[in-house]
Design a protein around this motif. Structure first.
Motif, PDB file in Angstrom:
ATOM      1  N   VAL A   5       0.873  -1.173   0.000  1.00 51.31           N
ATOM      2  CA  VAL A   5       0.000   0.000   0.000  1.00 51.31           C
ATOM      3  C   VAL A   5       0.913   1.227   0.000  1.00 51.31           C
ATOM      4  N   THR A   6       0.626   2.163  -0.899  1.00 61.48           N
ATOM      5  CA  THR A   6       1.477   3.337  -1.041  1.00 61.48           C
ATOM      6  C   THR A   6       0.738   4.614  -0.620  1.00 61.48           C
ATOM      7  N   GLU A   7       1.386   5.732  -0.861  1.00 63.23           N
ATOM      8  CA  GLU A   7       0.947   7.039  -0.389  1.00 63.23           C
ATOM      9  C   GLU A   7      -0.518   7.399  -0.693  1.00 63.23           C
ATOM     10  N   ALA A   8      -1.042   6.967  -1.815  1.00 64.34           N
ATOM     11  CA  ALA A   8      -2.408   7.364  -2.194  1.00 64.34           C
ATOM     12  C   ALA A   8      -3.447   6.974  -1.149  1.00 64.34           C
ATOM     13  N   GLU A  53      -5.902   3.569  -6.573  1.00 69.87           N
ATOM     14  CA  GLU A  53      -4.750   2.862  -7.147  1.00 69.87           C
ATOM     15  C   GLU A  53      -3.517   2.975  -6.260  1.00 69.87           C
ATOM     16  N   ALA A  54      -3.701   2.668  -4.975  1.00 66.50           N
ATOM     17  CA  ALA A  54      -2.619   2.776  -4.002  1.00 66.50           C
ATOM     18  C   ALA A  54      -1.827   1.487  -3.829  1.00 66.50           C
ATOM     19  N   ILE A  55      -2.277   0.384  -4.421  1.00 66.19           N
ATOM     20  CA  ILE A  55      -1.648  -0.920  -4.168  1.00 66.19           C
ATOM     21  C   ILE A  55      -0.862  -1.382  -5.393  1.00 66.19           C
ATOM     22  N   TYR A  56       0.392  -1.752  -5.134  1.00 64.12           N
ATOM     23  CA  TYR A  56       1.297  -2.209  -6.195  1.00 64.12           C
ATOM     24  C   TYR A  56       1.977  -3.503  -5.778  1.00 64.12           C
ATOM     25  N   ALA A  57       2.346  -4.297  -6.772  1.00 66.12           N
ATOM     26  CA  ALA A  57       3.255  -5.407  -6.512  1.00 66.12           C
ATOM     27  C   ALA A  57       4.572  -4.788  -6.066  1.00 66.12           C
ATOM     28  N   GLU A  58       5.250  -5.428  -5.137  1.00 65.33           N
ATOM     29  CA  GLU A  58       6.496  -4.873  -4.602  1.00 65.33           C
ATOM     30  C   GLU A  58       7.478  -4.486  -5.699  1.00 65.33           C
ATOM     31  N   GLU A  59       7.581  -5.293  -6.723  1.00 64.12           N
ATOM     32  CA  GLU A  59       8.530  -5.003  -7.805  1.00 64.12           C
ATOM     33  C   GLU A  59       8.090  -3.840  -8.691  1.00 64.12           C
ATOM     34  N   ASP A  60       6.828  -3.430  -8.576  1.00 61.84           N
ATOM     35  CA  ASP A  60       6.298  -2.346  -9.400  1.00 61.84           C
ATOM     36  C   ASP A  60       6.077  -1.037  -8.637  1.00 61.84           C
ATOM     37  N   GLN A  66       9.197   3.933  -2.817  1.00 62.70           N
ATOM     38  CA  GLN A  66       9.927   2.766  -2.314  1.00 62.70           C
ATOM     39  C   GLN A  66       9.919   2.647  -0.790  1.00 62.70           C
ATOM     40  N   GLU A  67       9.876   3.752  -0.078  1.00 62.37           N
ATOM     41  CA  GLU A  67       9.877   3.685   1.384  1.00 62.37           C
ATOM     42  C   GLU A  67       8.657   2.932   1.926  1.00 62.37           C
ATOM     43  N   TYR A  68       7.602   2.837   1.135  1.00 59.83           N
ATOM     44  CA  TYR A  68       6.379   2.176   1.587  1.00 59.83           C
ATOM     45  C   TYR A  68       6.532   0.663   1.673  1.00 59.83           C
ATOM     46  N   ILE A  69       7.512   0.109   1.016  1.00 61.49           N
ATOM     47  CA  ILE A  69       7.756  -1.334   1.127  1.00 61.49           C
ATOM     48  C   ILE A  69       8.107  -1.667   2.576  1.00 61.49           C
TER      49      ILE A  69
END
Length: 107
Positions: A5-8, A53-60, A66-69
């Motif tokens: 889950v990222t910043e969005a 659209e806050a969720i990405y595969a780790e590699e994407d 990147q800090e969200y990993i």
């Protein structure tokens, strides 16, 4: 590989993703969700459910996110699991398109 889950998500906290997760890997904080990378089975179901659209595969995960990993990993260890959909935060619509929200994350 896990999903992240990222910043969005910050200050929106839509939980549509929680409803479709077959392994209950989402954890809930005050204004953000985190995915436990040890529990995530990479099913991809949550990705399509996120309206911002806050969720990405780790590699994407985008370079600027990147800090969200590591943040997902850290927060999932201390926040409780969320297993049912809830309403988004009251002012979610005001924050849905905002970028640069990291300083608003309540850990």
């Amino acid at each position: 590989m896990a999903y992240v889950v990222t910043e969005a998500c910050i200050k929106c906290k839509y939980t549509d993703c929680v409803d479709v997760c077959p392994v209950d890997c989402f954890h809930e904080g005050p204004n953000f969700l985190a995915i436990d990378p040890d529990e995530c089975i990479d099913c991809t179901l949550c990705v399509a459910e996120c309206p911002v659209e806050a969720i990405y595969a780790e590699e994407d995960v985008p370079a600027d996110q990147q800090e969200y990993i590591e943040l997902n990993n850290k927060l999932a260890k201390v926040w409780p699991v969320i297993v049912a959909r809830k309403d988004p935060l009251p002012d979610h619509a005001d924050w849905a398109e905002v970028t640069g929200k990291r300083q608003h994350l309540e850990e």
